[in-house]
Design an enzyme around this catalytic site. Structure first.
Site, mmCIF file in Angstrom:
data_model
loop_
_atom_site.group_PDB
_atom_site.id
_atom_site.type_symbol
_atom_site.label_atom_id
_atom_site.label_comp_id
_atom_site.label_asym_id
_atom_site.label_seq_id
_atom_site.Cartn_x
_atom_site.Cartn_y
_atom_site.Cartn_z
ATOM 1 N N SER A 13 0.847 12.113 -7.639
ATOM 2 C CA SER A 13 -0.114 12.797 -6.663
ATOM 3 C C SER A 13 -0.085 12.314 -5.426
ATOM 4 O O SER A 13 0.163 12.685 -4.296
ATOM 5 C CB SER A 13 -1.421 12.830 -7.286
ATOM 6 O OG SER A 13 -2.156 11.712 -7.384
ATOM 7 N N ASN A 14 0.311 10.868 -5.365
ATOM 8 C CA ASN A 14 0.173 10.073 -4.020
ATOM 9 C C ASN A 14 1.717 10.385 -3.230
ATOM 10 O O ASN A 14 1.794 10.475 -2.055
ATOM 11 C CB ASN A 14 0.114 8.542 -4.158
ATOM 12 C CG ASN A 14 -1.488 8.167 -4.084
ATOM 13 O OD1 ASN A 14 -1.960 8.284 -3.331
ATOM 14 N ND2 ASN A 14 -1.761 7.644 -5.611
ATOM 15 N N ARG A 91 5.776 -1.279 -12.694
ATOM 16 C CA ARG A 91 6.679 -2.197 -13.166
ATOM 17 C C ARG A 91 6.352 -3.411 -11.960
ATOM 18 O O ARG A 91 6.123 -3.135 -10.726
ATOM 19 C CB ARG A 91 8.063 -2.076 -12.714
ATOM 20 C CG ARG A 91 8.789 -0.855 -13.598
ATOM 21 C CD ARG A 91 8.529 -0.892 -15.190
ATOM 22 N NE ARG A 91 8.789 -2.111 -15.680
ATOM 23 C CZ ARG A 91 8.637 -2.248 -17.241
ATOM 24 N NH1 ARG A 91 7.677 -1.537 -17.667
ATOM 25 N NH2 ARG A 91 9.198 -3.305 -17.694
ATOM 26 N N ILE A 92 6.159 -4.457 -12.342
ATOM 27 C CA ILE A 92 5.937 -5.607 -11.449
ATOM 28 C C ILE A 92 7.413 -6.308 -10.800
ATOM 29 O O ILE A 92 8.266 -6.530 -11.602
ATOM 30 C CB ILE A 92 5.249 -6.960 -12.001
ATOM 31 C CG1 ILE A 92 3.658 -6.158 -12.354
ATOM 32 C CG2 ILE A 92 4.805 -8.120 -11.213
ATOM 33 C CD1 ILE A 92 2.855 -7.055 -13.271
ATOM 34 N N HIS A 109 -3.401 0.746 -4.218
ATOM 35 C CA HIS A 109 -4.247 0.430 -5.323
ATOM 36 C C HIS A 109 -5.657 0.853 -5.252
ATOM 37 O O HIS A 109 -6.202 0.987 -4.139
ATOM 38 C CB HIS A 109 -4.160 -1.309 -5.160
ATOM 39 C CG HIS A 109 -5.008 -1.918 -6.237
ATOM 40 N ND1 HIS A 109 -4.274 -1.955 -7.674
ATOM 41 C CD2 HIS A 109 -6.153 -2.425 -6.725
ATOM 42 C CE1 HIS A 109 -5.088 -2.491 -8.483
ATOM 43 N NE2 HIS A 109 -6.316 -2.710 -7.957
ATOM 44 N N ASP A 145 -0.687 -7.156 -6.698
ATOM 45 C CA ASP A 145 -1.932 -6.459 -6.071
ATOM 46 C C ASP A 145 -2.335 -7.546 -4.657
ATOM 47 O O ASP A 145 -3.581 -7.602 -4.500
ATOM 48 C CB ASP A 145 -2.955 -5.945 -6.961
ATOM 49 C CG ASP A 145 -2.474 -4.857 -7.733
ATOM 50 O OD1 ASP A 145 -1.583 -4.008 -7.275
ATOM 51 O OD2 ASP A 145 -2.892 -4.974 -8.747
#
Ligand code: GRF
Length: 222
Positions: A13-14, A91-92, A109, A145
């Protein structure tokens, strides 16, 4: 015009909000590729509908994280992306990858960072009893983050609302601030200065925050 690649894992959606913003010819960025690590991501269909090239780089197809990120890097380099937007990309990314694209990766975030990093932000905000929460668009640094904040939007938590209700209200704000943060970075109105982002446009006299302005009012302003 700044060329942007969007990395997704799911609903998208973003991504849709970014696609919609980029459809305006006055917008200073365009999406050149949408890349998903999940072949079933709903967001891939949104990209296809908008006529944007897609790629799947499935982490499960690579023997380790480095090989996965090298494949990602090849996709990003081949489409000549200048900026990368993470939009629900689950995924980081390793420090090696993040530093190679230093100051060119944006993330959204669903909390007011640095509060509630990680997953289940809305449940944790409700448990903590915070009065305000919201969302943040920031430049990605190797820690999860973490990184210079471009924009934030805040709303007041309602007594008795569920995590799902709160998530839906925050998501509406996400769809406002992500395109706006991308616009600021792509136009050069915002720039990274060390650990902070400086916004150099008169449009933000009080700094980079957005209160939940009712949609009708937003429409009147534009
Ligand atoms: C959003 O809440 C975003 O803040 C977080 O993951 C979610 C992705 O949703 N990083 P969508 O795929 O953009 O709909």
């Amino acid at each position: 015009m700044v060329d942007v690649a969007v990395l997704i894992s799911g609903r998208g959606s973003n991504l849709q909000a970014l696609l919609d913003a980029c459809a305006d010819e006055k917008f200073p960025a365009r999406i050149v590729k949408v890349i998903s690590n999940n072949p079933d991501a709903q967001g891939l269909n949104r990209a296809r509908r908008a006529g944007i090239p897609t790629a799947v780089v499935n982490h499960k197809d690579y023997e380790d994280k480095q090989a996965f990120e090298d494949a990602l890097d090849r996709e990003l380099t081949s489409c000549k992306a200048q900026l990368i937007c993470l939009a629900g990309f689950m995924r980081i990314l390793d420090a090696r990858f993040v530093n190679r694209w230093k100051n060119r990766i944006l993330n959204i975030h669903p909390s007011l960072l640095p509060a509630f990093k990680g997953l289940h932000t809305h449940e944790r905000a409700l448990e903590a009893g915070v009065r305000f929460t919201g969302c943040t668009v920031h430049i990605v640094r190797p820690e999860m983050d973490d990184g210079p904040i471009i924009l934030q939007a805040a709303l007041a938590v309602k007594p008795d609302e569920s995590a799902e209700q709160l998530a839906a209200r925050v998501l509406e704000l996400e769809h406002i601030i992500y395109p706006e943060a991308l616009r600021l970075m792509a136009s050069g109105e915002a720039r990274v200065a060390g650990d902070k982002v400086i916004i150099e446009t008169a449009a933000y006299p009080d700094g980079g925050w957005i209160c939940p302005v009712p949609k009708a009012e937003l429409a009147r302003e534009s």
